[in-house]
Design a protein around this motif. Sequence first.
Motif, PDB file in Angstrom:
ATOM      1  N   GLN A   4      -0.138   7.061   9.438  1.00  0.00           N
ATOM      2  CA  GLN A   4      -0.855   6.869  10.684  1.00  0.00           C
ATOM      3  C   GLN A   4      -2.289   7.356  10.517  1.00  0.00           C
ATOM      4  OE1 GLN A   4       1.265   8.705  13.927  1.00  0.00           O
ATOM      5  NE2 GLN A   4       3.252   7.962  13.209  1.00  0.00           N
ATOM      6  N   ALA A   5      -3.141   7.036  11.486  1.00  0.00           N
ATOM      7  CA  ALA A   5      -4.522   7.502  11.442  1.00  0.00           C
ATOM      8  C   ALA A   5      -4.545   9.018  11.316  1.00  0.00           C
ATOM      9  CB  ALA A   5      -5.267   7.060  12.701  1.00  0.00           C
ATOM     10  N   GLY A   6      -5.319   9.501  10.357  1.00  0.00           N
ATOM     11  CA  GLY A   6      -5.390  10.933  10.077  1.00  0.00           C
ATOM     12  C   GLY A   6      -4.539  11.371   8.903  1.00  0.00           C
ATOM     13  N   ASP A   7      -3.657  10.498   8.423  1.00  0.00           N
ATOM     14  CA  ASP A   7      -2.797  10.833   7.281  1.00  0.00           C
ATOM     15  C   ASP A   7      -3.500  10.512   5.963  1.00  0.00           C
ATOM     16  OD1 ASP A   7      -0.870  11.515   9.099  1.00  0.00           O
ATOM     17  OD2 ASP A   7       0.368   9.724   8.778  1.00  0.00           O
ATOM     18  N   MET A   8      -3.096  11.231   4.918  1.00  0.00           N
ATOM     19  CA  MET A   8      -3.610  10.992   3.567  1.00  0.00           C
ATOM     20  C   MET A   8      -2.443  10.764   2.619  1.00  0.00           C
ATOM     21  SD  MET A   8      -6.583  13.915   3.338  1.00  0.00           S
ATOM     22  CE  MET A   8      -7.519  13.130   2.032  1.00  0.00           C
ATOM     23  N   PHE A   9      -2.718  10.015   1.540  1.00  0.00           N
ATOM     24  CA  PHE A   9      -1.697   9.728   0.532  1.00  0.00           C
ATOM     25  C   PHE A   9      -2.394   9.620  -0.805  1.00  0.00           C
ATOM     26  CE2 PHE A   9       1.375   7.118  -1.820  1.00  0.00           C
ATOM     27  CZ  PHE A   9       2.592   7.632  -1.394  1.00  0.00           C
ATOM     28  N   VAL A  10      -1.789  10.183  -1.849  1.00  0.00           N
ATOM     29  CA  VAL A  10      -2.396  10.103  -3.177  1.00  0.00           C
ATOM     30  C   VAL A  10      -1.606   9.135  -4.052  1.00  0.00           C
ATOM     31  CG1 VAL A  10      -1.126  12.102  -4.109  1.00  0.00           C
ATOM     32  CG2 VAL A  10      -3.303  11.407  -5.151  1.00  0.00           C
ATOM     33  N   PHE A  11      -2.345   8.249  -4.712  1.00  0.00           N
ATOM     34  CA  PHE A  11      -1.775   7.344  -5.707  1.00  0.00           C
ATOM     35  C   PHE A  11      -2.162   7.890  -7.080  1.00  0.00           C
ATOM     36  CE2 PHE A  11      -2.845   4.718  -1.983  1.00  0.00           C
ATOM     37  CZ  PHE A  11      -1.590   4.222  -1.667  1.00  0.00           C
ATOM     38  N   PRO A  12      -1.197   8.335  -7.875  1.00  0.00           N
ATOM     39  CA  PRO A  12      -1.534   8.909  -9.180  1.00  0.00           C
ATOM     40  C   PRO A  12      -2.254   7.917 -10.091  1.00  0.00           C
ATOM     41  CG  PRO A  12       0.698   9.517  -8.542  1.00  0.00           C
ATOM     42  CD  PRO A  12       0.233   8.480  -7.563  1.00  0.00           C
ATOM     43  N   LYS A  13      -3.050   8.450 -10.948  1.00  0.00           N
ATOM     44  CA  LYS A  13      -3.899   7.667 -11.852  1.00  0.00           C
ATOM     45  C   LYS A  13      -3.090   6.660 -12.664  1.00  0.00           C
ATOM     46  CE  LYS A  13      -7.036   8.473 -15.785  1.00  0.00           C
ATOM     47  NZ  LYS A  13      -7.682   9.545 -16.589  1.00  0.00           N
ATOM     48  N   GLY A  14      -3.542   5.414 -12.643  1.00  0.00           N
ATOM     49  CA  GLY A  14      -2.983   4.383 -13.513  1.00  0.00           C
ATOM     50  C   GLY A  14      -1.687   3.752 -13.046  1.00  0.00           C
ATOM     51  N   LEU A  15      -1.091   4.239 -11.946  1.00  0.00           N
ATOM     52  CA  LEU A  15       0.197   3.693 -11.510  1.00  0.00           C
ATOM     53  C   LEU A  15       0.007   2.526 -10.534  1.00  0.00           C
ATOM     54  CD1 LEU A  15       2.350   6.921 -11.020  1.00  0.00           C
ATOM     55  CD2 LEU A  15       2.070   5.489 -13.061  1.00  0.00           C
ATOM     56  N   VAL A  16       0.923   1.567 -10.600  1.00  0.00           N
ATOM     57  CA  VAL A  16       0.869   0.394  -9.715  1.00  0.00           C
ATOM     58  C   VAL A  16       1.141   0.841  -8.284  1.00  0.00           C
ATOM     59  CG1 VAL A  16       1.974  -1.798  -9.133  1.00  0.00           C
ATOM     60  CG2 VAL A  16       1.563  -1.210 -11.532  1.00  0.00           C
ATOM     61  N   HIS A  17       0.279   0.392  -7.349  1.00  0.00           N
ATOM     62  CA  HIS A  17       0.438   0.765  -5.951  1.00  0.00           C
ATOM     63  C   HIS A  17      -0.082  -0.335  -5.039  1.00  0.00           C
ATOM     64  CE1 HIS A  17      -3.610   2.125  -7.093  1.00  0.00           C
ATOM     65  NE2 HIS A  17      -3.952   1.972  -5.817  1.00  0.00           N
ATOM     66  N   TYR A  18       0.191  -0.198  -3.750  1.00  0.00           N
ATOM     67  CA  TYR A  18      -0.206  -1.211  -2.770  1.00  0.00           C
ATOM     68  C   TYR A  18      -0.392  -0.540  -1.416  1.00  0.00           C
ATOM     69  CZ  TYR A  18       4.559  -0.751  -1.121  1.00  0.00           C
ATOM     70  OH  TYR A  18       5.723  -0.227  -0.628  1.00  0.00           O
ATOM     71  N   GLN A  19      -1.038  -1.266  -0.499  1.00  0.00           N
ATOM     72  CA  GLN A  19      -1.118  -0.883   0.908  1.00  0.00           C
ATOM     73  C   GLN A  19      -0.873  -2.137   1.748  1.00  0.00           C
ATOM     74  OE1 GLN A  19      -4.546  -0.373  -0.592  1.00  0.00           O
ATOM     75  NE2 GLN A  19      -3.973   1.534  -1.591  1.00  0.00           N
ATOM     76  N   SER A  20      -0.200  -1.958   2.898  1.00  0.00           N
ATOM     77  CA  SER A  20       0.125  -3.105   3.751  1.00  0.00           C
ATOM     78  C   SER A  20       0.004  -2.713   5.215  1.00  0.00           C
ATOM     79  CB  SER A  20       1.557  -3.573   3.453  1.00  0.00           C
ATOM     80  OG  SER A  20       1.952  -4.592   4.347  1.00  0.00           O
ATOM     81  N   ASN A  21      -0.711  -3.542   5.989  1.00  0.00           N
ATOM     82  CA  ASN A  21      -0.750  -3.386   7.437  1.00  0.00           C
ATOM     83  C   ASN A  21       0.310  -4.321   8.013  1.00  0.00           C
ATOM     84  OD1 ASN A  21      -1.257  -3.167  10.140  1.00  0.00           O
ATOM     85  ND2 ASN A  21      -3.266  -4.134  10.094  1.00  0.00           N
ATOM     86  N   ASP A  22       1.456  -3.776   8.383  1.00  0.00           N
ATOM     87  CA  ASP A  22       2.574  -4.592   8.843  1.00  0.00           C
ATOM     88  C   ASP A  22       2.515  -4.901  10.334  1.00  0.00           C
ATOM     89  OD1 ASP A  22       3.457  -4.506   6.252  1.00  0.00           O
ATOM     90  OD2 ASP A  22       4.961  -2.941   6.603  1.00  0.00           O
ATOM     91  N   ASP A  23       1.516  -4.340  11.025  1.00  0.00           N
ATOM     92  CA  ASP A  23       1.389  -4.615  12.460  1.00  0.00           C
ATOM     93  C   ASP A  23       0.868  -6.038  12.655  1.00  0.00           C
ATOM     94  OD1 ASP A  23       0.376  -4.752  15.188  1.00  0.00           O
ATOM     95  OD2 ASP A  23       0.548  -2.565  15.222  1.00  0.00           O
ATOM     96  N   PRO A  24       1.580  -6.881  13.414  1.00  0.00           N
ATOM     97  CA  PRO A  24       1.156  -8.278  13.583  1.00  0.00           C
ATOM     98  C   PRO A  24      -0.029  -8.453  14.530  1.00  0.00           C
ATOM     99  CG  PRO A  24       3.129  -7.861  14.872  1.00  0.00           C
ATOM    100  CD  PRO A  24       2.852  -6.598  14.097  1.00  0.00           C
ATOM    101  N   LYS A  25      -0.452  -7.371  15.203  1.00  0.00           N
ATOM    102  CA  LYS A  25      -1.518  -7.513  16.193  1.00  0.00           C
ATOM    103  C   LYS A  25      -2.721  -6.601  15.949  1.00  0.00           C
ATOM    104  CE  LYS A  25       1.625  -8.952  19.894  1.00  0.00           C
ATOM    105  NZ  LYS A  25       2.131  -8.652  21.260  1.00  0.00           N
ATOM    106  N   GLN A  26      -2.496  -5.406  15.419  1.00  0.00           N
ATOM    107  CA  GLN A  26      -3.567  -4.420  15.340  1.00  0.00           C
ATOM    108  C   GLN A  26      -4.135  -4.303  13.919  1.00  0.00           C
ATOM    109  OE1 GLN A  26      -4.823  -2.935  18.055  1.00  0.00           O
ATOM    110  NE2 GLN A  26      -3.316  -4.149  19.204  1.00  0.00           N
ATOM    111  N   PRO A  27      -5.460  -4.168  13.780  1.00  0.00           N
ATOM    112  CA  PRO A  27      -6.053  -3.940  12.457  1.00  0.00           C
ATOM    113  C   PRO A  27      -5.841  -2.495  12.007  1.00  0.00           C
ATOM    114  CG  PRO A  27      -7.751  -3.860  14.133  1.00  0.00           C
ATOM    115  CD  PRO A  27      -6.478  -4.231  14.845  1.00  0.00           C
TER     116      PRO A  27
END
Length: 205
Positions: free
Chosen positions: A129-152
């Motif tokens: 959610q807004a205000g949260d942080m997440f770390v993707f370790p160096k070199g590893l395959v990762h993705y991000q997805s906005n699954d909300d059908p209405k909100q950016p």
Amino acid sequence: MASNFLKSVPFFLLLAIVMAGDPDILTDFIPPANSSSNGLDGNFFTFTGMRSAVSSGNPSTFTITKANLANFPALNGQSVSYALLQFPAGAINPPHTHPRSAELLFVVEGCLNVGFVDTNNTLYTQTLQAGDMFVFPKGLVHYQSNDDPKQPAAAVSAFGSANAGTVSVPLSVFATGIDDVILAKAFKTDVATIQKLKAGLTPTA
């Protein structure tokens, strides 16, 4: 001969550790080629490329605005860079890697589903959610997805390299000329399926 090799192993291990990130510099900063620090002012250390992204509202497609070595020369030698990620409703940032840096993602608007796969093929996911942080370790395959059908959604990514690099998994596999037969064998499918996948990644004129 074997003993000579073994004696050299600690040196090569040390060299690998030293070269694992951006190299350290011996000056406060690196001025542009053919100039000196005497001719610089605050403009050199200022990046205004995010202004249009911030002021133009929500884009209609997934958009990345980067502040890295390619467009912000003052980052040379500083081992940092940023990216602003803007996700319309339902948009994704497809699986990819950053070979030269970890990524620290900070969600500033909306919600994002994120995940990465480690070298044991274990998938780690989270809904941010807004205000949260997440770390993707160096070199590893990762993705991000906005699954909300209405909100950016929007997020800011920080990297521990002035040039983290990005390798898109779909593009690097299906849009770089790897032979269809090789890909069909690798994915245990047929050439026709591979060609359909490639066609879907080919930009339209």
